[in-house]
Design an enzyme around this catalytic site. Sequence first.
Site, short mmCIF file in Angstrom:
data_model
loop_
_atom_site.label_atom_id
_atom_site.label_comp_id
_atom_site.label_asym_id
_atom_site.label_seq_id
_atom_site.Cartn_x
_atom_site.Cartn_y
_atom_site.Cartn_z
N GLY A 36 0.85 -1.21 0.00
CA GLY A 36 0.00 0.00 0.00
C GLY A 36 0.87 1.24 0.00
O GLY A 36 0.68 2.16 -0.82
N HIS A 37 1.85 1.28 0.90
CA HIS A 37 2.78 2.41 0.94
C HIS A 37 3.53 2.51 -0.39
O HIS A 37 3.72 3.60 -0.93
CB HIS A 37 3.82 2.22 2.04
CG HIS A 37 3.25 2.16 3.43
ND1 HIS A 37 3.26 1.02 4.19
CD2 HIS A 37 2.68 3.12 4.21
CE1 HIS A 37 2.72 1.26 5.38
NE2 HIS A 37 2.36 2.53 5.42
N GLN A 61 -0.58 11.32 17.48
CA GLN A 61 -1.82 10.82 16.89
C GLN A 61 -2.29 9.52 17.53
O GLN A 61 -3.28 8.94 17.09
CB GLN A 61 -1.69 10.68 15.38
CG GLN A 61 -0.80 9.55 14.90
CD GLN A 61 -0.57 9.62 13.40
OE1 GLN A 61 0.09 10.51 12.89
NE2 GLN A 61 -1.14 8.68 12.67
N GLY A 147 -3.20 7.59 1.00
CA GLY A 147 -4.01 6.45 0.58
C GLY A 147 -5.48 6.65 0.90
O GLY A 147 -5.84 7.16 1.97
N GLN A 148 -6.32 6.21 -0.03
CA GLN A 148 -7.78 6.24 0.18
C GLN A 148 -8.18 5.34 1.36
O GLN A 148 -9.24 5.51 1.94
CB GLN A 148 -8.46 5.79 -1.12
CG GLN A 148 -9.96 5.60 -1.04
CD GLN A 148 -10.70 6.88 -0.70
OE1 GLN A 148 -10.19 7.98 -0.93
NE2 GLN A 148 -11.89 6.75 -0.15
N ASP A 150 -7.27 5.48 4.29
CA ASP A 150 -7.57 6.37 5.41
C ASP A 150 -8.44 7.52 4.90
O ASP A 150 -8.00 8.67 4.81
CB ASP A 150 -6.27 6.88 6.03
CG ASP A 150 -5.46 5.76 6.65
OD1 ASP A 150 -5.53 5.55 7.85
OD2 ASP A 150 -4.77 5.04 5.89
N ARG A 187 -0.92 -2.68 10.62
CA ARG A 187 -1.47 -3.35 11.82
C ARG A 187 -1.89 -4.79 11.54
O ARG A 187 -2.16 -5.52 12.48
CB ARG A 187 -2.65 -2.54 12.38
CG ARG A 187 -2.20 -1.21 12.99
CD ARG A 187 -3.32 -0.52 13.78
NE ARG A 187 -2.80 0.56 14.60
CZ ARG A 187 -2.77 1.85 14.25
NH1 ARG A 187 -3.23 2.21 13.06
NH2 ARG A 187 -2.27 2.77 15.05
#
Length: 279
Positions: A36-37, A61, A147-148, A150, A187
């Site tokens: 993803g990254h 955060q 990224g979508q 989040d 995660r």
Amino acid sequence: MLIFKAIAEAQSAFTRLRGEGRTIGLVPTMGALHEGHLSLVRAARAASDVVAVSIFVNPTQFGPNEDFSKYPRTFDEDCALLEREGVDMIFAPTVDEMYPPGASTFVVVEGVSDRLDGASRRGHFRGVTTVVSKLFHIVGPHKAFFGQKDAAQVAVLRKMVRDLNFPLQIVVCPIVREADGLALSSRNRYLSAEERAQALVLHRALGKVEELAAGGERSSTKLIEAARAVFTSEPSVRADYIAVVDPETLEDVPEVGNGTLVAVAAFVGTTRLIDNVVL
Ligand code: AMP
């Protein structure tokens, strides 16, 4: 590939590059990198002269009972992956470098920061907007890639960029998934094999909503009920929110239309996962 730990050095290097007329693409991350990254990195590579990736597990955060201290940190592997992707610069400051003792200035986007993940994780987006503002000041990117996955973060950051006149463009990249549909996440490393299988319920619930919406169902209440029913098939997973919202304001909408965001968050064991789909 250059690795900067000090803000002053990074800032002067990026200032010099901008002065030479080079365009800078920034990909902010917390490390523990996955495909993803890397999809963000590739988008940045294709659109910028210089690609910078920040790796910083941002304490502001995380809530007091969240996973800041056990968040995965895989710096050497991350650097190897980024080198292979042709990244030019890594910015990886320490917590003290980013938040020296006495730092007390925060960036808050009111309203939208209190919805979805911001409602469940009080103060989360204040931490995100503060650290991303700092990264924007340090790197001065022409484009910043997110990224979508989040989706709420995207809404908050778009508003911040608008409200505070950051001179840059936010580029949003699609969600990268495993073959079976699970959205990639740092995660996911926390999940046992059993939890990994249970975690698919997020994707299944969203798939059900998509299917019903494609069949003409417009009522958000009905769609949320249907998603909730899918979650009951996996009783060990606790839904945190199932929301049908405007993607910009994150406010609930009574009926879905083109572009409506359907977002879910759920606890699989103690791991909180999120996923979403845009109708
Ligand atoms: P994080 O390291 O979790 O803060 O994520 C850094 C960036 O990668 C954020 O913009 C995320 O939205 C993005 N990202 C994380 N997971 C995915 C994914 N599965 N697909 C696309 N982007 C992602």
